[in-house]
Each structure stands twice: as C-alpha cells, then as structure tokens.
Design a protein around this motif. Sequence first.
Motif, PDB file in Angstrom:
ATOM      1  N   UNK A  22     -55.563  27.794  14.648  1.00  0.00           N
ATOM      2  CA  UNK A  22     -56.472  28.454  13.720  1.00  0.00           C
ATOM      3  C   UNK A  22     -56.614  29.947  14.029  1.00  0.00           C
ATOM      4  N   UNK A  23     -56.495  30.295  15.288  1.00  0.00           N
ATOM      5  CA  UNK A  23     -56.523  31.710  15.654  1.00  0.00           C
ATOM      6  C   UNK A  23     -55.319  32.431  15.067  1.00  0.00           C
ATOM      7  N   UNK A  24     -54.136  31.819  15.214  1.00  0.00           N
ATOM      8  CA  UNK A  24     -52.928  32.419  14.652  1.00  0.00           C
ATOM      9  C   UNK A  24     -53.003  32.462  13.128  1.00  0.00           C
ATOM     10  N   UNK A  25     -53.538  31.410  12.526  1.00  0.00           N
ATOM     11  CA  UNK A  25     -53.659  31.367  11.073  1.00  0.00           C
ATOM     12  C   UNK A  25     -54.557  32.497  10.566  1.00  0.00           C
ATOM     13  N   UNK A  26     -55.708  32.687  11.225  1.00  0.00           N
ATOM     14  CA  UNK A  26     -56.617  33.751  10.827  1.00  0.00           C
ATOM     15  C   UNK A  26     -56.020  35.127  11.029  1.00  0.00           C
ATOM     16  N   UNK A  27     -55.309  35.308  12.155  1.00  0.00           N
ATOM     17  CA  UNK A  27     -54.688  36.601  12.441  1.00  0.00           C
ATOM     18  C   UNK A  27     -53.606  36.928  11.426  1.00  0.00           C
ATOM     19  N   UNK A  28     -52.775  35.946  11.124  1.00  0.00           N
ATOM     20  CA  UNK A  28     -51.686  36.166  10.178  1.00  0.00           C
ATOM     21  C   UNK A  28     -52.246  36.473   8.787  1.00  0.00           C
ATOM     22  N   UNK A  58     -44.124  40.150  10.290  1.00  0.00           N
ATOM     23  CA  UNK A  58     -43.706  38.759  10.507  1.00  0.00           C
ATOM     24  C   UNK A  58     -42.899  38.650  11.791  1.00  0.00           C
ATOM     25  N   UNK A  59     -42.013  39.617  12.034  1.00  0.00           N
ATOM     26  CA  UNK A  59     -41.175  39.568  13.227  1.00  0.00           C
ATOM     27  C   UNK A  59     -41.984  39.732  14.511  1.00  0.00           C
ATOM     28  N   UNK A  60     -43.081  40.444  14.449  1.00  0.00           N
ATOM     29  CA  UNK A  60     -43.915  40.603  15.640  1.00  0.00           C
ATOM     30  C   UNK A  60     -44.800  39.386  15.887  1.00  0.00           C
ATOM     31  N   UNK A  61     -45.330  38.783  14.825  1.00  0.00           N
ATOM     32  CA  UNK A  61     -46.323  37.724  14.993  1.00  0.00           C
ATOM     33  C   UNK A  61     -45.722  36.320  15.066  1.00  0.00           C
ATOM     34  N   UNK A  62     -44.919  35.959  14.078  1.00  0.00           N
ATOM     35  CA  UNK A  62     -44.486  34.560  13.958  1.00  0.00           C
ATOM     36  C   UNK A  62     -43.622  34.065  15.121  1.00  0.00           C
ATOM     37  N   UNK A  63     -42.646  34.831  15.614  1.00  0.00           N
ATOM     38  CA  UNK A  63     -41.885  34.322  16.754  1.00  0.00           C
ATOM     39  C   UNK A  63     -42.759  34.025  17.963  1.00  0.00           C
ATOM     40  N   UNK A  64     -43.721  34.911  18.242  1.00  0.00           N
ATOM     41  CA  UNK A  64     -44.607  34.687  19.384  1.00  0.00           C
ATOM     42  C   UNK A  64     -45.494  33.462  19.159  1.00  0.00           C
ATOM     43  N   UNK A 137     -38.999  35.444  -1.429  1.00  0.00           N
ATOM     44  CA  UNK A 137     -38.034  35.815  -0.394  1.00  0.00           C
ATOM     45  C   UNK A 137     -38.727  36.082   0.943  1.00  0.00           C
ATOM     46  N   UNK A 138     -39.875  36.752   0.909  1.00  0.00           N
ATOM     47  CA  UNK A 138     -40.620  37.003   2.145  1.00  0.00           C
ATOM     48  C   UNK A 138     -41.175  35.710   2.734  1.00  0.00           C
ATOM     49  N   UNK A 139     -41.599  34.811   1.866  1.00  0.00           N
ATOM     50  CA  UNK A 139     -42.097  33.511   2.326  1.00  0.00           C
ATOM     51  C   UNK A 139     -40.975  32.712   2.981  1.00  0.00           C
ATOM     52  N   UNK A 140     -39.793  32.740   2.380  1.00  0.00           N
ATOM     53  CA  UNK A 140     -38.642  32.035   2.955  1.00  0.00           C
ATOM     54  C   UNK A 140     -38.247  32.643   4.287  1.00  0.00           C
ATOM     55  N   UNK A 141     -38.300  33.964   4.380  1.00  0.00           N
ATOM     56  CA  UNK A 141     -37.994  34.639   5.641  1.00  0.00           C
ATOM     57  C   UNK A 141     -38.958  34.205   6.738  1.00  0.00           C
ATOM     58  N   UNK A 142     -40.246  34.163   6.419  1.00  0.00           N
ATOM     59  CA  UNK A 142     -41.254  33.768   7.408  1.00  0.00           C
ATOM     60  C   UNK A 142     -41.041  32.331   7.861  1.00  0.00           C
ATOM     61  N   UNK A 143     -40.745  31.444   6.918  1.00  0.00           N
ATOM     62  CA  UNK A 143     -40.517  30.038   7.265  1.00  0.00           C
ATOM     63  C   UNK A 143     -39.300  29.893   8.171  1.00  0.00           C
ATOM     64  N   UNK A 174     -39.329  36.647  23.497  1.00  0.00           N
ATOM     65  CA  UNK A 174     -39.857  37.381  22.351  1.00  0.00           C
ATOM     66  C   UNK A 174     -39.573  38.883  22.486  1.00  0.00           C
ATOM     67  N   UNK A 175     -39.809  39.434  23.659  1.00  0.00           N
ATOM     68  CA  UNK A 175     -39.570  40.867  23.874  1.00  0.00           C
ATOM     69  C   UNK A 175     -38.088  41.193  23.713  1.00  0.00           C
TER      70      UNK A 175
END
Length: 273
Positions: A22-28, A58-64, A137-143, A174-175
């Motif tokens: 839920x923390x990640x969901x709120x942050x995103x 997306x590249x900074x948040x989702x992979x982590x 396209x952005x949604x597919x990229x994030x998924x 990640x780094x």
Amino acid sequence: MIQTLYISIRELKLGFRNPWAYSFMGLFALFMLCLLLINAQGYVQGYSGITGTTLNLVLYLLPLMSLLLGSFSLTAEKEDGSWELLSTYPISTWSFMLGKYLGLAVVLLVIVFVGFGAAGLLGLAAGSGFGLQTYVQLLSFSASIALFFLAIALLIGTLAKNRWQALTIGVAIWFFAIIGWPPLLISVLGFMPYPVIKPAVTVLTFVNPAELSRLFTVVKLGGGAILGPEYYEWIKWIKQPAGSIGFAFTAVLWIGCVITSAQFIWERRRSRA
C-alpha cells in the motif's frame, strides 16, 4: 496446477496484507498525479517531455518495488519457517515458485493499474493527461517492467539468506540496471572496435530488461530518432507489425529462464536440507 493456484491465492492474501504494497501503491499514484498536474496543456500524444519523464519515473520506482516485494516474500519464507511447513506437503518446487510469481504479479499489476487509473480518471475530468494510445503504451511498459524485475526478485530471494541480504542485492541490481547502465554502456562500447558495437548493443540490451522495455516503448511512442544509428535495426524491427509479438515472446522467454534458474537453485538447496 492446483498447487500453483493454492500458492498464488496464499501470496495474494499475504501481499495485500503487506503495508509495503500500500505504501508503494500510494507513492506511485502520487507521482502519477503530480505528472498530470504538470501537464495542463491537453492530451499528450506520442513521445514528448511528459512521456519521457513518466518513463523515467516508472524506471526509478517500479523495478525497486518489484525487487523488494518479490525478494522479501521468499526470504520471509526462510526466516519465518513457513517453507519448512510447506515442504511437508506434496508441493513441487516449480509449483511453489510459479505460484509465488503469479500471486506477486497480480499485486504489482494492481499497484500499476491503481496509479495509472487514478491519473487517467482525473485526466479525463480535467481535460488533460495522456491520449488513449499513449496511455495504453505507458501502462504496458509499466506492467512489463514489473513482471521482468519480479522474476529477478525471485532469483534474489532464492540466493539471499535473509531480508538484509535481499535488500543489499536488490538495491545493487536496481542501481546497476537503472542508474549505472548508461555510463557503463558508454564506457564498455568505447573500448570496442566499430564493427563490434552494433552486435554488442544488441546483446547488452537483452541483458538488461529495463533497457529492453524502454527501447521498445520509446520506438512505439515515435521517439526512435533520439536513440542514434546504433539502434537503427531495432527501430525497424519494433515498427514492424510483428514487433509487439516478438517483444512479448522475448519477455516470456526471458522471465521463464530467470524463474527456471530460481527454481533450480531452490530445488538443489531443498534436496540438501
């Protein structure tokens, strides 16, 4: 199949009880809404400064997120003794690993859809945001980013003995994959003769799923011109009608190989126990 479904449902319940999710969901969702407020000029189509910023976010948040949630899920099984209990049941290692992946994948995809969904709904209400094709396209990229790095997270969780080791390895990967990749790529290619550069770029792009997904999305959004001549063959391939199918096949193969590696290592340690 029943074993995999049981593990997936169990992982779903644990995932949505996890405050990290839920923390990640709120942050995103918060960052997506901030980008929406920045763009008050109508609907964005194709590749632009706003879509480029969204890709970077997306590249900074989702992979982590994916690396931490996935690796912690497996290391928690070791630390809490849950795996010792589960191993007393007739559950194969492959069913366990695949169930883990599917359950966590649903949790991560819910995070992605909530973040984009909130931005999309408010965008419709405010008369700004992303055009439908760009939005999809952005949604597919994030998924794809979430699913790629979730597979890596399972491999990390298999190798790590506890959460601290998983955290250290996850942040390092990640780094390396997100922040350190561009300068590392430039430095490596700088030592290679010119005829070798294009094949090396191809091989290295397949090594890093973040770069592979970013490259595919930028070209699909119409920003292939910014990539340079080394990626000319990539641009031609992605723009073909079969480009999306090829990318999907590559993603499934890549994820399958990583999960199989995690399953193999987990099974070897299970047999030694």
